[in-house]
Design a protein around this motif. Structure first.
Motif, PDB file in Angstrom:
ATOM      1  N   PRO A  62      -7.403 -39.833 -24.883  1.00 61.19           N
ATOM      2  CA  PRO A  62      -7.782 -38.982 -23.745  1.00 61.19           C
ATOM      3  C   PRO A  62      -7.145 -39.455 -22.436  1.00 61.19           C
ATOM      4  O   PRO A  62      -6.709 -38.628 -21.632  1.00 61.19           O
ATOM      5  N   LYS A  63      -7.065 -40.736 -22.248  1.00 58.64           N
ATOM      6  CA  LYS A  63      -6.483 -41.288 -21.016  1.00 58.64           C
ATOM      7  C   LYS A  63      -5.012 -40.903 -20.885  1.00 58.64           C
ATOM      8  O   LYS A  63      -4.579 -40.452 -19.830  1.00 58.64           O
ATOM      9  N   ARG A  88     -10.680 -35.902 -14.205  1.00 61.42           N
ATOM     10  CA  ARG A  88     -10.670 -36.673 -15.456  1.00 61.42           C
ATOM     11  C   ARG A  88     -12.067 -36.738 -16.035  1.00 61.42           C
ATOM     12  O   ARG A  88     -12.267 -36.560 -17.240  1.00 61.42           O
ATOM     13  N   ASN A  89     -13.031 -36.974 -15.169  1.00 62.60           N
ATOM     14  CA  ASN A  89     -14.415 -37.068 -15.617  1.00 62.60           C
ATOM     15  C   ASN A  89     -14.888 -35.737 -16.191  1.00 62.60           C
ATOM     16  O   ASN A  89     -15.563 -35.693 -17.218  1.00 62.60           O
ATOM     17  N   LEU A 142     -13.271 -35.368 -19.681  1.00 61.69           N
ATOM     18  CA  LEU A 142     -13.839 -36.303 -20.647  1.00 61.69           C
ATOM     19  C   LEU A 142     -15.252 -35.881 -21.037  1.00 61.69           C
ATOM     20  O   LEU A 142     -15.648 -36.006 -22.186  1.00 61.69           O
ATOM     21  N   THR A 143     -15.993 -35.372 -20.077  1.00 59.21           N
ATOM     22  CA  THR A 143     -17.348 -34.898 -20.360  1.00 59.21           C
ATOM     23  C   THR A 143     -17.303 -33.742 -21.347  1.00 59.21           C
ATOM     24  O   THR A 143     -18.107 -33.676 -22.276  1.00 59.21           O
ATOM     25  N   VAL A 146     -14.953 -33.125 -23.568  1.00 56.21           N
ATOM     26  CA  VAL A 146     -14.549 -33.636 -24.876  1.00 56.21           C
ATOM     27  C   VAL A 146     -15.777 -34.173 -25.609  1.00 56.21           C
ATOM     28  O   VAL A 146     -15.977 -33.912 -26.785  1.00 56.21           O
ATOM     29  N   ASP A 147     -16.606 -34.917 -24.889  1.00 56.62           N
ATOM     30  CA  ASP A 147     -17.811 -35.465 -25.505  1.00 56.62           C
ATOM     31  C   ASP A 147     -18.703 -34.356 -26.038  1.00 56.62           C
ATOM     32  O   ASP A 147     -19.228 -34.436 -27.133  1.00 56.62           O
TER      33      ASP A 147
END
Ligand SMILES: [Zn+2]
Length: 61
Positions: free
Chosen positions: A24-25, A39-40, A43-44, A46-47
């Motif tokens: 992801p990074k 980014r946050n 990523l949220t 994706v979770d």
């Protein structure tokens, strides 16, 4: 929640990169999302998608 960057068009590219084996990074770097808020946000999501996928797999059994 975000700085106003349009996420939608980057989201599909990001998912393809992750599906292709990128972390992801690295995927976030590649689509050009440098700001922490963006980014946050990604990523949220994706979770959430991963959790939904797990739930679907479990519920089929
Ligand atoms: Zn942002």
């Amino acid at each position: 929640m975000t700085c106003g960057t349009v996420i939608g068009s980057k989201w599909e590219k990001y998912r393809k990169l992750v599906d292709g084996g990128k972390t992801p990074k690295d995927a976030l770097d590649e689509v050009g999302l440098k700001r922490y808020c963006c980014r946050n946000f990604m990523l949220t999501h994706v979770d959430i998608i991963d959790e939904v996928a797990k739930y679907k797999i479990v519920s089929k059994k």
